[in-house]
Each structure stands twice: as structure tokens, then as C-alpha cells.
Design a protein around this motif. Structure first.
Motif, PDB file in Angstrom:
ATOM      1  N   SER A  39      36.337  32.382 -20.566  1.00  0.00           N
ATOM      2  CA  SER A  39      35.708  32.773 -21.826  1.00  0.00           C
ATOM      3  C   SER A  39      36.568  33.835 -22.490  1.00  0.00           C
ATOM      4  O   SER A  39      37.226  34.642 -21.820  1.00  0.00           O
ATOM      5  CB  SER A  39      34.305  33.322 -21.577  1.00  0.00           C
ATOM      6  N   VAL A  84      35.883  36.400 -25.552  1.00  0.00           N
ATOM      7  CA  VAL A  84      35.008  36.939 -26.584  1.00  0.00           C
ATOM      8  C   VAL A  84      35.387  38.384 -26.883  1.00  0.00           C
ATOM      9  O   VAL A  84      35.835  39.128 -25.992  1.00  0.00           O
ATOM     10  CB  VAL A  84      33.517  36.856 -26.163  1.00  0.00           C
ATOM     11  N   THR A  89      38.317  42.853 -25.314  1.00  0.00           N
ATOM     12  CA  THR A  89      38.186  41.399 -25.318  1.00  0.00           C
ATOM     13  C   THR A  89      37.926  40.950 -23.889  1.00  0.00           C
ATOM     14  O   THR A  89      38.671  41.308 -22.971  1.00  0.00           O
ATOM     15  CB  THR A  89      39.456  40.726 -25.858  1.00  0.00           C
ATOM     16  N   ILE A 112      29.042  40.840 -30.353  1.00  0.00           N
ATOM     17  CA  ILE A 112      29.880  39.948 -29.559  1.00  0.00           C
ATOM     18  C   ILE A 112      30.180  38.711 -30.387  1.00  0.00           C
ATOM     19  O   ILE A 112      29.276  38.077 -30.936  1.00  0.00           O
ATOM     20  CB  ILE A 112      29.181  39.561 -28.238  1.00  0.00           C
ATOM     21  N   LEU A 140      33.078  35.203 -30.675  1.00  0.00           N
ATOM     22  CA  LEU A 140      34.128  34.400 -30.063  1.00  0.00           C
ATOM     23  C   LEU A 140      35.476  34.815 -30.643  1.00  0.00           C
ATOM     24  O   LEU A 140      35.621  34.963 -31.858  1.00  0.00           O
ATOM     25  CB  LEU A 140      33.860  32.923 -30.322  1.00  0.00           C
ATOM     26  N   SER A 141      36.462  35.041 -29.772  1.00  0.00           N
ATOM     27  CA  SER A 141      37.786  35.440 -30.245  1.00  0.00           C
ATOM     28  C   SER A 141      38.411  34.322 -31.076  1.00  0.00           C
ATOM     29  O   SER A 141      38.178  33.138 -30.811  1.00  0.00           O
ATOM     30  CB  SER A 141      38.692  35.781 -29.059  1.00  0.00           C
ATOM     31  N   ALA A 183      31.463  29.510 -26.288  1.00  0.00           N
ATOM     32  CA  ALA A 183      30.733  30.272 -25.274  1.00  0.00           C
ATOM     33  C   ALA A 183      29.256  29.902 -25.342  1.00  0.00           C
ATOM     34  O   ALA A 183      28.795  29.267 -26.299  1.00  0.00           O
ATOM     35  CB  ALA A 183      30.926  31.775 -25.485  1.00  0.00           C
ATOM     36  N   SER A 241      27.855  35.154 -34.297  1.00  0.00           N
ATOM     37  CA  SER A 241      27.879  36.527 -33.789  1.00  0.00           C
ATOM     38  C   SER A 241      26.568  36.843 -33.091  1.00  0.00           C
ATOM     39  O   SER A 241      25.515  36.263 -33.399  1.00  0.00           O
ATOM     40  CB  SER A 241      28.126  37.535 -34.919  1.00  0.00           C
TER      41      SER A 241
END
Length: 472
Positions: free
Chosen positions: A325, A327, A338, A396, A398-399, A406, A423
């Protein structure tokens, strides 16, 4: 909630939902669960003990039991009273804001922390309670007899109105029990996510394990009635009462003067982009054979937001994907790290003894004002669990370069996928869960650590004999 219909009453001669005016419950010396009308008339007064400057701003209508103390708010607007109240579940000594003979902290009513002594947290009633919600663990035959005994005691001895979830009464063992029929007809039933019972319950009784308490928390997005939890499940870390002497224990709660522990909850807001399914078009015909214009339809429209109240933890993980993951975690708008690993756990002090403890985090007493951030199998040996103040706001996402999506769950429920652009915002809720103690918040917690988790259980070291001490 999918509807606003009231709970169904099964009382003979009555139709429709019962409309009850629940009695008010107070936490001494502070008022607990105030109405919104009272919240908007909160005073904002302070006094600098060093400079001896007293600025009174509408102190005539001060809060009950809190005439000279202030609440903590992270950074709300001056007129935002809801944010001003959001950390009233914090407890501990009030800090001294004078330093030496001349220095003092700049006094600001928005940032002064008033924290209450846990020993003073006692339950009292403005009016005698009349309605009680009984939550029973479903599909458990061992709980049928305790459930019947409790309901008979509440309805026939205490003449109370009992609310029960409709699916509990659909158990064949209860349906086929003719002797329990007269009592069952007096119940008021409701359905989860459909009937709103938040303003009709005076207090809650849980029969089962820790999951019943988590479920009770999820039923109340706002103020939660006091909860009395009986240990009839497997672990029972959050359920301090034994059922053998339930009559005297329930009577003591109804009469008031019981110890409370305010378990802070997390207010979680999930914002997701509304996406329509992408349809592949080949020669003007969709894959299902229907005619369509020779264009690929992929529309992104409005965003939808869903809020949750979480008692244990929010878990963000990699889901079914084999990739790590990836994030990003923001704290008050600033990127702090991260997460690359199996995921991350954001928990309350109550949840610190659950999934977070299994992932290597410290166990925190429920009265400690904090939010815990615990990585799940991080791809870095230096990524250790951390504790942040309860007043901060976490976010939080997702990158951007994440290989996969996720997944997020709330107290192990409502699991859903998180994609790019979505988000998750997390902060301390202003509505804690008041859990009734068997003894007091400190002894109950340490006894649960010893009995349920066997904390620090080991054989004692033998002492030296007299002749061995002389040899040294």
C-alpha cells in the motif's frame, strides 16, 4: 441513514413509533451531551492569573458545572461552538500556564485545555430513565436465557420501555417460545440504518462481547447514552460486568451514582469521487451487444461524503492486491509521511488494546487524550508507532504514484475501496461513548489487561536465602 421513520412499537393497542422525551443525563461535575441550543450560547471568558486581566465575554450563561474552566479546541473559528466542544472527552490535570515570576502563556479561550479528573466522572440522572436499548449478540444460543431474564426484569419489575433490534426477535428460539410472548409484545423494535432511535434511548445494556459495544457505538452518530456492558462473549475487554448479579447492578445504574469512563471516538469523513463505469466501445457496439456511439464514456462528476463515528480504529490496508500500500498521511494539512507496507491503523486509546496492540503499538488508558498512528508491517524498520494530540486532524489519501488502490474499514465494518482522488479525514469526535464502570476507570482497565491479555504474567523470581546473601 436510509430513512427517518421511527421504531416500530409492538405494544398492544398502539400503532406506529413511540414518541418519547428522553430524560437528560449529566456527568458530574460537567454536563454531558448538551443540546445544540446550549452549545451556541457558550461563554468565552478567561483570566490571566499573572497579569490579573479578566476579560468577561457573556459569562452570565456559563456552562453547568464549569464556571471557571475552559475546553480545548485545536484551531476553530471563534464562533464555531461545535468545534469548541469537540475535545470535552479529555481528562487529566489542568496545566499551569504561569512560568516563573513574570512569564505566562498568552491566554486564549480557544486553546486552553480543561481536563477533568477521571475519579470525578460519575453518572447522574435529571429524571429517572424510562427507556433502555438491549443489544444482544445474534446467533448465540447461550445468550437467549440471559436476554429473557433481563427483559422480564426491565419490563415487569422496573416498568421500563425496552427497545430491541428486529432481527434479534426473529431468532426461532424466541419466536417459538410461547411463555416469552407476553413480554415480547411490549418491545419496541428498530432496524439498523433505517430507524432513528438516537433521541429515544436513555441508556444501553449490551449482552455479549466487545463487538456488541462497538455495534452500540455505531448506532449513535451523535450523543451516545450511557452503556452498561455484560461480559457474555469470548474476550470481554470492554465488558466489565458479570451477569450473575444483574438485578442489583442494573438497579444501581437506574438509581444513578455510577462511575463512568468516557471513551473518545473518531469522527471520520470519507470523500469519494463519483465515478461512472468505463465502457469499452468497438465499432459502435458495446461489449454487451447494445448500440452506442463510437466513444469511450468515462465521466467524473460530483463528490460524495460519508461520515462515521469510530470507537476502536480506522484501518487502511492494501486489500487483495499483492503490492505494498502507498498512502500519504497529512496532519493539520502538512504531509508527515508516506506509508509503504500493508497499511496503517488510526486508533483511539480504547482501540490501542485491539488491532494496534497486535501491530506493536503501546496500550493507552481510555482517559488519555490521544490519537494513535500505527503502521502495519511497514517496509522500513524505523517506522515506529506514534501518538499525536487528540485535537489534530489527520487526512489519508492514496499516493499519486501508488500501484494499486487501498481499502478502509471502520471498527471492522463498512469496508470500502479508496481510489485516487478519494480522501479520509479523521479527528477526535465531540461525542464520546460513556461506558459505565464496574469499579472505576483505573481498576477496570488494569483488571482487563490482566484477565484478558495476561499482561506481564510470568513466574516470580525467587528471593535469596539468608546464607546466599552472606556469600555476596
Amino acid at each position: 441513514m436510509r430513512g427517518k421513520s421511527g421504531p416500530t412499537s409492538d405494544v398492544r393497542g398502539g400503532k406506529g413509533a413511540r414518541k418519547l422525551i428522553p430524560p437528560k443525563m449529566e456527568l458530574e461535575p460537567d454536563a454531558f451531551g448538551p443540546a445544540e441550543e446550549e452549545a451556541e450560547s457558550e461563554p468565552t471568558c478567561y483570566q490571566c492569573p499573572t497579569c490579573r486581566v479578566d476579560e468577561d465575554r457573556s459569562c452570565a450563561n456559563s456552562m453547568r458545572g464549569r464556571s471557571k474552566s475552559r475546553s480545548l479546541s485545536a484551531s476553530p473559528a471563534l464562533g464555531s461552538t461545535r468545534e469548541f466542544r469537540r475535545t470535552r472527552s479529555l481528562h487529566g490535570p489542568c496545566p499551569v500556564t504561569t512560568f516563573g515570576p513574570k512569564a505566562c502563556m498568552l491566554q486564549n479561550p480557544k486553546t486552553i485545555m480543561h481536563i477533568q479528573d477521571p475519579a470525578s466522572q460519575r453518572l447522574t440522572w435529571n429524571k429517572p430513565p424510562k427507556s433502555v436499548l438491549v443489544i444482544k449478540k445474534i446467533r448465540d444460543a447461550s445468550l437467549l436465557q440471559p436476554f429473557k431474564d433481563l427483559c422480564i426484569y426491565l419490563t415487569e419489575v422496573n416498568n421500563m420501555i425496552v427497545y430491541v433490534e428486529k432481527k434479534v426477535l426473529e431468532d426461532p428460539a424466541i419466536v417459538n417460545d410461547d411463555s416469552f410472548g407476553p413480554v415480547k409484545k411490549k418491545f419496541c423494535t428498530f432496524r439498523e440504518d433505517y430507524d432513528d432511535i438516537s433521541n429515544q434511548i436513555d441508556f444501553i445494556i449490551c449482552l455479549g462481547g466487545d463487538g456488541t459495544l462497538l455495534y452500540a457505538s455505531s448506532l449513535f452518530p451523535g450523543s451516545v447514552p450511557p452503556v452498561m456492558a455484560f461480559h457474555l462473549g469470548s474476550l470481554g475487554f470492554l465488558t466489565p460486568f458479570n451477569f450473575e448479579n444483574f438485578q442489583s447492578q442494573v438497579t444501581q445504574v437506574i438509581e444513578g451514582n455510577a462511575a463512568l469512563v468516557l471513551r473518545s471516538r473518531l469522527k471520520v469523513k470519507v470523500v469519494k469521487e463519483h465515478r461512472e463505469k468505463t465502457t469499452r466501445i468497438q465499432n459502435g457496439i458495446e461489449e454487451n451487444g447494445l448500440l452506442s456511439p463510437p466513444l469511450e464514456m468515462n465521466k467524473e462528476g460530483f463528490k460524495q461524503a460519508i461520515q462515521y463515528q469510530v470507537l476502536n480504529e480506522v484501518v487502511v490496508d492494501r486489500g487483495p492486491s499483492s503490492y505494498l500500500s502507498n498512502v500519504d498521511v497529512f496532519l493539520d494539512g502538512h504531509l508527515i509521511t508516506t506509508v509503504q507496507g500493508d497499511g496503517i491503523i488510526v486508533s483511539t486509546p480504547t482501540g490501542s488494546t485491539a488491532y494496534a496492540a497486535a501491530a506493536g503499538a503501546s496500550m493507552i488508558h481510555p482517559n488519555v487524550p490521544a490519537i494513535m498512528i500505527t503502521p502495519i508491517c511497514p517496509h522500513s524498520l524505523s517506522f515506529r508507532p506514534i501518538v499525536v494530540p487528540a485535537g489534530v486532524e489527520l487526512k489519508i489519501m492514496l499516493s499519486p504514484d501508488a500501484r494499486n488502490t487501498a481499502w478502509v474499514s471502520f471498527d471492522g465494518r463498512k469496508r470500502q475501496e479508496i481510489c485516487h482522488g478519494d480522501s479520509i479525514s479523521i479527528t477526535t469526535s465531540c461525542y464520546p461513548l460513556p461506558s459505565i464502570c464496574f469499579q472505576d476507570p483505573v481498576r477496570d482497565w488494569f483488571e482487563s489487561l490482566a484477565e484478558c491479555l495476561h499482561w506481564n504474567v510470568r513466574k516470580k523470581q525467587n528471593n535469596f536465602a539468608v546464607d546466599e546473601e552472606e556469600d555476596f
